[in-house]
Enzyme design. Structure first.
Site, PDB file in Angstrom:
ATOM      1  N   GLY A  63       1.292  -1.021  -0.237  1.00  0.00           N
ATOM      2  CA  GLY A  63       0.017  -0.233  -0.424  1.00  0.00           C
ATOM      3  C   GLY A  63       0.809   1.189  -0.111  1.00  0.00           C
ATOM      4  O   GLY A  63       0.582   2.281   0.699  1.00  0.00           O
ATOM      5  N   SER A  64       1.889   1.368  -1.142  1.00  0.00           N
ATOM      6  CA  SER A  64       3.019   2.436  -0.876  1.00  0.00           C
ATOM      7  C   SER A  64       1.722   3.381  -1.380  1.00  0.00           C
ATOM      8  O   SER A  64       1.915   4.940  -1.450  1.00  0.00           O
ATOM      9  CB  SER A  64       4.051   2.285  -1.733  1.00  0.00           C
ATOM     10  OG  SER A  64       3.451   2.033  -3.097  1.00  0.00           O
ATOM     11  N   MET A 105      -5.682  -6.654  -5.889  1.00  0.00           N
ATOM     12  CA  MET A 105      -4.056  -7.452  -6.995  1.00  0.00           C
ATOM     13  C   MET A 105      -6.411  -8.028  -7.264  1.00  0.00           C
ATOM     14  O   MET A 105      -6.286  -9.369  -7.822  1.00  0.00           O
ATOM     15  CB  MET A 105      -3.772  -8.516  -6.328  1.00  0.00           C
ATOM     16  CG  MET A 105      -2.855  -8.032  -5.691  1.00  0.00           C
ATOM     17  SD  MET A 105      -1.769  -6.787  -7.275  1.00  0.00           S
ATOM     18  CE  MET A 105      -1.175  -8.121  -8.519  1.00  0.00           C
ATOM     19  N   ASN A 132      -6.406   3.988  -9.750  1.00  0.00           N
ATOM     20  CA  ASN A 132      -5.543   3.159  -9.688  1.00  0.00           C
ATOM     21  C   ASN A 132      -4.063   3.768 -10.194  1.00  0.00           C
ATOM     22  O   ASN A 132      -4.481   4.276 -10.901  1.00  0.00           O
ATOM     23  CB  ASN A 132      -5.879   1.804 -10.740  1.00  0.00           C
ATOM     24  CG  ASN A 132      -5.373   0.869 -10.749  1.00  0.00           C
ATOM     25  OD1 ASN A 132      -4.904   0.729  -9.222  1.00  0.00           O
ATOM     26  ND2 ASN A 132      -4.258   0.030 -11.355  1.00  0.00           N
ATOM     27  N   HIS A 168      -0.966   2.811 -12.389  1.00  0.00           N
ATOM     28  CA  HIS A 168      -0.331   1.646 -13.144  1.00  0.00           C
ATOM     29  C   HIS A 168       1.496   1.920 -13.125  1.00  0.00           C
ATOM     30  O   HIS A 168       1.413   3.362 -14.057  1.00  0.00           O
ATOM     31  CB  HIS A 168      -1.283   1.739 -14.428  1.00  0.00           C
ATOM     32  CG  HIS A 168      -0.796   0.645 -14.935  1.00  0.00           C
ATOM     33  ND1 HIS A 168      -1.397  -0.908 -14.227  1.00  0.00           N
ATOM     34  CD2 HIS A 168      -0.288   0.232 -16.498  1.00  0.00           C
ATOM     35  CE1 HIS A 168      -0.301  -1.986 -15.358  1.00  0.00           C
ATOM     36  NE2 HIS A 168      -0.021  -1.350 -16.495  1.00  0.00           N
TER      37      HIS A 168
END
Length: 187
Positions: free
Chosen positions: A12-13, A87, A102, A104
């Protein structure tokens, strides 16, 4: 103030980037809760450290994990979700009723889709001899990495770039991109 839920399966950076930006008054938001599907996720420890409400929700804890996530989001009056390495594919019940964002680790549409996450992306970028990569922040739809792009920040790869050095650069760039994109989305 806009409330954000963080969903993460591992470290969870993205939570750290968002938390720091809020603390430094660079993001006008509140982290309402943290959800993980992984019992051993470091993000749950971070949530405890930051004194944030956190939940473990998966097929072992709930008959319908998506319904439980929706129930908690509604209970907390949270309309925004940031995926920090979550995930599990979200159902359309979530993607259509909440603003899901999100991060990416590549310039979509390249290197997106099922199986394209974390080091897998960086290894593919290096293997294919790309000269550029970067970070994409996008809205989440029912299909992996196909939602509307909010923000992309490119970087040029060095001649001796490795998947490991690229991952370090992308993680640093990602912190900046997450905050910029959330400031756009939360207006």
């Amino acid at each position: 103030m806009k409330k954000i839920a963080i969903l993460s399966s591992h470290n969870g950076s993205g939570l750290d980037a968002i938390y720091d930006a809020i603390e430094q008054k660079n993001l006008n938001a509140e982290i309402a809760l943290v959800i993980s599907n992984n019992t051993n996720a470091v993000v749950l420890q971070k949530a405890q450290k930051y004194a944030l409400d956190s939940y473990l929700i998966n097929a072992k804890t709930d008959a319908s994990p998506d319904d439980e996530i929706i129930r908690i989001l509604n209970e907390k009056k949270c309309k925004y979700i940031f995926l920090a390495g979550y995930m599990k594919k979200l159902s359309s019940k979530i993607t259509r009723n909440f603003r899901v964002i999100n991060s990416h680790p590549a310039l979509l549409p390249k290197y997106g889709g099922s199986g394209m996450y974390g080091s897998h992306v960086h290894k593919a970028v290096i293997k294919n001899g790309e000269t550029q990569s970067g970070v994409t922040i996008h809205k989440v739809s029912e299909n992996y990495d196909e939602g509307e792009i909010i923000l992309q920040i490119p970087i040029t790869l060095s001649k001796d770039e490795t998947a490991e050095t690229l991952e370090i650069k992308i993680k640093k760039l990602e912190r900046q991109a997450i905050v910029q994109a959330l400031n756009i989305c939360l207006k």
